[in-house]
Design an enzyme around this catalytic site. Structure first.
Site, PDB file in Angstrom:
ATOM      1  N   HIS A  17       0.839  -1.203   0.000  1.00  0.00           N
ATOM      2  CA  HIS A  17       0.000   0.000   0.000  1.00  0.00           C
ATOM      3  C   HIS A  17       0.878   1.260   0.000  1.00  0.00           C
ATOM      4  O   HIS A  17       0.604   2.218  -0.717  1.00  0.00           O
ATOM      5  CB  HIS A  17      -0.869   0.056   1.275  1.00  0.00           C
ATOM      6  CG  HIS A  17      -1.869  -1.041   1.413  1.00  0.00           C
ATOM      7  ND1 HIS A  17      -1.952  -1.838   2.540  1.00  0.00           N
ATOM      8  CD2 HIS A  17      -2.849  -1.480   0.582  1.00  0.00           C
ATOM      9  CE1 HIS A  17      -2.939  -2.703   2.404  1.00  0.00           C
ATOM     10  NE2 HIS A  17      -3.498  -2.517   1.217  1.00  0.00           N
ATOM     11  N   ARG A  90      -1.574  -5.841  -8.592  1.00  0.00           N
ATOM     12  CA  ARG A  90      -0.439  -6.698  -8.244  1.00  0.00           C
ATOM     13  C   ARG A  90      -0.120  -7.708  -9.324  1.00  0.00           C
ATOM     14  O   ARG A  90       1.033  -7.969  -9.635  1.00  0.00           O
ATOM     15  CB  ARG A  90      -0.718  -7.444  -6.930  1.00  0.00           C
ATOM     16  CG  ARG A  90      -0.671  -6.546  -5.724  1.00  0.00           C
ATOM     17  CD  ARG A  90      -1.211  -7.237  -4.518  1.00  0.00           C
ATOM     18  NE  ARG A  90      -2.619  -7.541  -4.678  1.00  0.00           N
ATOM     19  CZ  ARG A  90      -3.428  -7.936  -3.716  1.00  0.00           C
ATOM     20  NH1 ARG A  90      -2.953  -8.103  -2.515  1.00  0.00           N
ATOM     21  NH2 ARG A  90      -4.694  -8.172  -3.940  1.00  0.00           N
TER      22      ARG A  90
END
Ligand code: PNS
Length: 164
Positions: A17, A90
């Site tokens: 994050h 991702r």
């Protein structure tokens, strides 16, 4: 002024994050980290705890704000007058779901979603995986900042003693 929302559960915030937040903070004038309340998901930390942890580890950014919301993300964006969302992608496994979300969010309220490819060093990270590893005594020190690691250890220890 270019403003963007970086949404998520952040239960807890990880280096993955933080990578996205760091890069977004360089691209936008203001980044709002929105901790979304998901009633259907059991969380380890309360929203207030998650916000406090995020606040600690993002204190160095003057253009990063933290907020929480329990409704639709697009309604939050509209309420705040923000027209775009930034998210990390991702891997291909994220893509289907994220594409669907971005399309529905655009259709619902005309909110744009910008995807940033996660740094390869963090592409396997998720809060859920980190919690699972840590709950089995695995070392997650490379995946979360020290302050988060400490809170995670304490919370899991508290949970273990509550179960005894
Ligand atoms: O960190 P997460 O759990 O992957 O984040 C997912 C999140 C919170 C960004 C997503 O579930 C979300 O936007 N929730 C808010 C409710 C909403 O707007 N849902 C999608 C529209 S149908």
């Amino acid at each position: 002024m270019k403003r963007v929302v970086c949404p998520g559960s952040f239960d807890p915030i990880t280096y993955g994050h933080l990578d996205i937040i760091d890069r977004a903070a360089k691209l936008f004038d203001e980044v709002t980290i929105a901790v979304l309340v998901n009633q259907t998901k059991q969380s380890l930390f309360t929203v207030e705890e998650r916000m406090a942890m995020i606040s600690e580890v993002t204190a160095q950014y003057s253009n990063v704000k933290i907020d929480s919301w329990s409704g639709l993300l697009v309604d939050y964006c509209k309420n705040q007058g923000i027209d775009s969302i930034v998210k990390g992608l991702r891997a291909v496994t994220d893509f289907d779901y994220e594409l669907q979300m971005s399309q529905i969010n655009y259709q619902l309220q005309g909110i744009e979603t910008l995807f940033m490819s996660t740094s390869p060093a963090h592409s396997f990270l998720s809060s859920s995986l980190i919690k699972e590893i840590a709950s089995h005594g695995g070392d997650v020190s490379g995946y979360v900042p020290a302050q988060i690691l400490e809170r995670l250890g304490k919370r899991l220890a508290d949970q273990r003693s509550a179960k005894k």
